[in-house]
Every structure is written in C-alpha cells, then in structure tokens.
Design a protein around this motif. Structure first.
Motif, PDB file in Angstrom:
ATOM      1  N   HIS A 107       0.821  -1.209   0.000  1.00  0.00           N
ATOM      2  CA  HIS A 107       0.000   0.000   0.000  1.00  0.00           C
ATOM      3  C   HIS A 107       0.860   1.267   0.000  1.00  0.00           C
ATOM      4  O   HIS A 107       0.379   2.356   0.296  1.00  0.00           O
ATOM      5  CB  HIS A 107      -0.967  -0.022   1.183  1.00  0.00           C
ATOM      6  CG  HIS A 107      -2.065  -1.022   0.996  1.00  0.00           C
ATOM      7  ND1 HIS A 107      -1.891  -2.362   1.236  1.00  0.00           N
ATOM      8  CD2 HIS A 107      -3.331  -0.881   0.539  1.00  0.00           C
ATOM      9  CE1 HIS A 107      -3.007  -3.000   0.959  1.00  0.00           C
ATOM     10  NE2 HIS A 107      -3.899  -2.136   0.529  1.00  0.00           N
ATOM     11  N   GLY A 108       2.150   1.096  -0.327  1.00  0.00           N
ATOM     12  CA  GLY A 108       3.023   2.246  -0.542  1.00  0.00           C
ATOM     13  C   GLY A 108       3.754   2.774   0.677  1.00  0.00           C
ATOM     14  O   GLY A 108       4.353   3.843   0.623  1.00  0.00           O
ATOM     15  N   PHE A 109       3.755   2.038   1.773  1.00  0.00           N
ATOM     16  CA  PHE A 109       4.434   2.499   2.991  1.00  0.00           C
ATOM     17  C   PHE A 109       5.660   1.634   3.266  1.00  0.00           C
ATOM     18  O   PHE A 109       5.552   0.414   3.378  1.00  0.00           O
ATOM     19  CB  PHE A 109       3.494   2.418   4.200  1.00  0.00           C
ATOM     20  CG  PHE A 109       2.268   3.262   4.078  1.00  0.00           C
ATOM     21  CD1 PHE A 109       2.300   4.589   4.464  1.00  0.00           C
ATOM     22  CD2 PHE A 109       1.095   2.750   3.566  1.00  0.00           C
ATOM     23  CE1 PHE A 109       1.175   5.386   4.350  1.00  0.00           C
ATOM     24  CE2 PHE A 109      -0.039   3.535   3.443  1.00  0.00           C
ATOM     25  CZ  PHE A 109      -0.001   4.859   3.835  1.00  0.00           C
ATOM     26  N   GLU A 110       6.814   2.266   3.368  1.00  0.00           N
ATOM     27  CA  GLU A 110       8.046   1.560   3.739  1.00  0.00           C
ATOM     28  C   GLU A 110       8.081   1.477   5.261  1.00  0.00           C
ATOM     29  O   GLU A 110       7.945   2.492   5.944  1.00  0.00           O
ATOM     30  CB  GLU A 110       9.262   2.315   3.220  1.00  0.00           C
ATOM     31  CG  GLU A 110      10.561   1.584   3.407  1.00  0.00           C
ATOM     32  CD  GLU A 110      10.685   0.364   2.511  1.00  0.00           C
ATOM     33  OE1 GLU A 110      11.213  -0.650   3.003  1.00  0.00           O
ATOM     34  OE2 GLU A 110      10.272   0.429   1.347  1.00  0.00           O
ATOM     35  N   THR A 111       8.257   0.276   5.797  1.00  0.00           N
ATOM     36  CA  THR A 111       8.271   0.083   7.247  1.00  0.00           C
ATOM     37  C   THR A 111       9.700  -0.047   7.742  1.00  0.00           C
ATOM     38  O   THR A 111      10.488  -0.831   7.209  1.00  0.00           O
ATOM     39  CB  THR A 111       7.476  -1.175   7.641  1.00  0.00           C
ATOM     40  OG1 THR A 111       6.135  -1.050   7.155  1.00  0.00           O
ATOM     41  CG2 THR A 111       7.439  -1.356   9.151  1.00  0.00           C
ATOM     42  N   TYR A 112      10.024   0.729   8.758  1.00  0.00           N
ATOM     43  CA  TYR A 112      11.328   0.668   9.414  1.00  0.00           C
ATOM     44  C   TYR A 112      11.102   0.203  10.842  1.00  0.00           C
ATOM     45  O   TYR A 112      10.285   0.775  11.562  1.00  0.00           O
ATOM     46  CB  TYR A 112      12.010   2.038   9.405  1.00  0.00           C
ATOM     47  CG  TYR A 112      12.251   2.563   8.017  1.00  0.00           C
ATOM     48  CD1 TYR A 112      13.412   2.230   7.327  1.00  0.00           C
ATOM     49  CD2 TYR A 112      11.305   3.360   7.373  1.00  0.00           C
ATOM     50  CE1 TYR A 112      13.626   2.699   6.036  1.00  0.00           C
ATOM     51  CE2 TYR A 112      11.518   3.825   6.090  1.00  0.00           C
ATOM     52  CZ  TYR A 112      12.673   3.498   5.427  1.00  0.00           C
ATOM     53  OH  TYR A 112      12.889   3.954   4.154  1.00  0.00           O
ATOM     54  N   ARG A 113      11.819  -0.822  11.231  1.00  0.00           N
ATOM     55  CA  ARG A 113      11.674  -1.369  12.580  1.00  0.00           C
ATOM     56  C   ARG A 113      12.913  -1.049  13.402  1.00  0.00           C
ATOM     57  O   ARG A 113      14.028  -1.264  12.939  1.00  0.00           O
ATOM     58  CB  ARG A 113      11.472  -2.879  12.520  1.00  0.00           C
ATOM     59  CG  ARG A 113      10.207  -3.247  11.805  1.00  0.00           C
ATOM     60  CD  ARG A 113       9.816  -4.696  12.009  1.00  0.00           C
ATOM     61  NE  ARG A 113       8.473  -4.865  11.511  1.00  0.00           N
ATOM     62  CZ  ARG A 113       7.379  -4.524  12.164  1.00  0.00           C
ATOM     63  NH1 ARG A 113       7.476  -4.032  13.369  1.00  0.00           N
ATOM     64  NH2 ARG A 113       6.193  -4.679  11.631  1.00  0.00           N
ATOM     65  N   LEU A 114      12.663  -0.528  14.586  1.00  0.00           N
ATOM     66  CA  LEU A 114      13.746  -0.228  15.515  1.00  0.00           C
ATOM     67  C   LEU A 114      13.450  -0.904  16.844  1.00  0.00           C
ATOM     68  O   LEU A 114      12.302  -0.890  17.310  1.00  0.00           O
ATOM     69  CB  LEU A 114      13.856   1.279  15.765  1.00  0.00           C
ATOM     70  CG  LEU A 114      14.201   2.187  14.588  1.00  0.00           C
ATOM     71  CD1 LEU A 114      14.133   3.645  15.018  1.00  0.00           C
ATOM     72  CD2 LEU A 114      15.570   1.859  14.044  1.00  0.00           C
ATOM     73  N   SER A 115      14.481  -1.475  17.452  1.00  0.00           N
ATOM     74  CA  SER A 115      14.308  -1.931  18.833  1.00  0.00           C
ATOM     75  C   SER A 115      14.305  -0.689  19.712  1.00  0.00           C
ATOM     76  O   SER A 115      14.734   0.397  19.294  1.00  0.00           O
ATOM     77  CB  SER A 115      15.455  -2.861  19.239  1.00  0.00           C
ATOM     78  OG  SER A 115      16.657  -2.118  19.367  1.00  0.00           O
ATOM     79  N   ASN A 116      13.822  -0.825  20.908  1.00  0.00           N
ATOM     80  CA  ASN A 116      13.788   0.328  21.819  1.00  0.00           C
ATOM     81  C   ASN A 116      15.179   0.928  22.015  1.00  0.00           C
ATOM     82  O   ASN A 116      15.325   2.145  22.128  1.00  0.00           O
ATOM     83  CB  ASN A 116      13.178  -0.075  23.165  1.00  0.00           C
ATOM     84  CG  ASN A 116      11.695  -0.382  23.032  1.00  0.00           C
ATOM     85  OD1 ASN A 116      11.048  -0.015  22.061  1.00  0.00           O
ATOM     86  ND2 ASN A 116      11.155  -1.058  24.023  1.00  0.00           N
ATOM     87  N   ASP A 117      16.200   0.087  22.032  1.00  0.00           N
ATOM     88  CA  ASP A 117      17.571   0.561  22.230  1.00  0.00           C
ATOM     89  C   ASP A 117      18.114   1.313  21.017  1.00  0.00           C
ATOM     90  O   ASP A 117      19.100   2.029  21.117  1.00  0.00           O
ATOM     91  CB  ASP A 117      18.506  -0.616  22.541  1.00  0.00           C
ATOM     92  CG  ASP A 117      18.167  -1.276  23.870  1.00  0.00           C
ATOM     93  OD1 ASP A 117      17.581  -0.609  24.741  1.00  0.00           O
ATOM     94  OD2 ASP A 117      18.478  -2.474  24.019  1.00  0.00           O
ATOM     95  N   GLU A 118      17.502   1.113  19.850  1.00  0.00           N
ATOM     96  CA  GLU A 118      17.962   1.766  18.626  1.00  0.00           C
ATOM     97  C   GLU A 118      17.330   3.138  18.399  1.00  0.00           C
ATOM     98  O   GLU A 118      17.612   3.790  17.397  1.00  0.00           O
ATOM     99  CB  GLU A 118      17.661   0.879  17.414  1.00  0.00           C
ATOM    100  CG  GLU A 118      18.457  -0.403  17.398  1.00  0.00           C
ATOM    101  CD  GLU A 118      18.029  -1.346  16.284  1.00  0.00           C
ATOM    102  OE1 GLU A 118      18.921  -2.002  15.708  1.00  0.00           O
ATOM    103  OE2 GLU A 118      16.817  -1.431  16.003  1.00  0.00           O
TER     104      GLU A 118
END
Length: 133
Positions: free
Chosen positions: A84-95
């Motif tokens: 649907h056109g959204f790039e997802t970036y995942r970060l851990s809480n520490d990042e």
C-alpha cells in the motif's frame, strides 16, 4: 486470525496512546525536534502504526518485548503496508536515537502532506467492513 472493526481499532489506539512507552516518547520528541510532520499511533486499516511520516511514505515501528514473539505477524504487516506504498522501518527500543530517526526520515522519499493524508484515507476507505488480520 480474527475480524477487526474500525471501532475496535479506535479503542486500541486510545489505549496505546495512554500507555505510551519511554521509547515511543523518545521517538515522538525526536520527530518534533526534527520538525517532521507525522501521525502517532495512526490507523492504516486494519493496522495501527506507531509513527507514520506524513510527507514521506514511511512507518516507524518500535519493537519492544512484545514483538519478540510476533515475527510472522510483523512480517505480514510490513508486506501489507509495503503493497500500500508504505516503507516500514523497525527499531528496537535501544535503537531509538536521533541519528537513526534522521536516517529513516531523510532517506524516505518526499510526498506532500496532503497526498499522504489522501493515501491514508484511501487505504482506510472501506474501514466499516470487518477485515481478517
């Protein structure tokens, strides 16, 4: 898998906002400092996203302890958002650092805030129908 309604997501959203984590607060503050237009705990039906960049097609998801056991769900959700056109970036809480947030914000392609809002509205257009997630 279960059906979810818009009303259920709205209730979950209110609870998530009330229970904002320290990492979410840090990210929120960094986004404000960077003057990045964004939505916090935004519904992109049938999901609730931690942060959605309004003028860029990105979603930032903070993966705290609850996400350690949800890899399959998170992957499915990221793929759905991508289609649907959204790039997802995942970060851990520490990042969650200003440097990492800047890297995400400034590498995401720019679109107008109005176009982003229209995209979210279009994605949510049929929200009254139950959706299996």
């Amino acid at each position: 898998m279960k059906n979810v309604s818009w009303e259920e997501l709205e209730l979950r959203r209110v609870i998530l906002i009330a229970k904002t984590t320290p990492a979410e607060r840090r990210t929120y503050d960094i986004m404000i400092t960077l003057k990045v237009p964004f939505y916090f705990q935004e519904i992109i039906f049938p999901y609730i996203c931690d942060f959605v960049g309004m003028d860029r097609n990105f979603v930032i998801e903070l993966d705290g302890g609850v996400h350690d056991r949800r890899d399959v769900y998170d992957d499915k959700r990221s793929r759905w958002l991508w289609t649907h056109g959204f790039e997802t970036y995942r970060l851990s809480n520490d990042e969650v650092t200003e440097e990492n947030i800047k890297r995400i914000v400034y590498q995401a392609p720019f679109i107008s805030a109005l176009a982003m809002r229209e995209k979210i509205i279009a994605t949510n257009r049929d929200y009254k129908l139950p959706v299996t997630v």
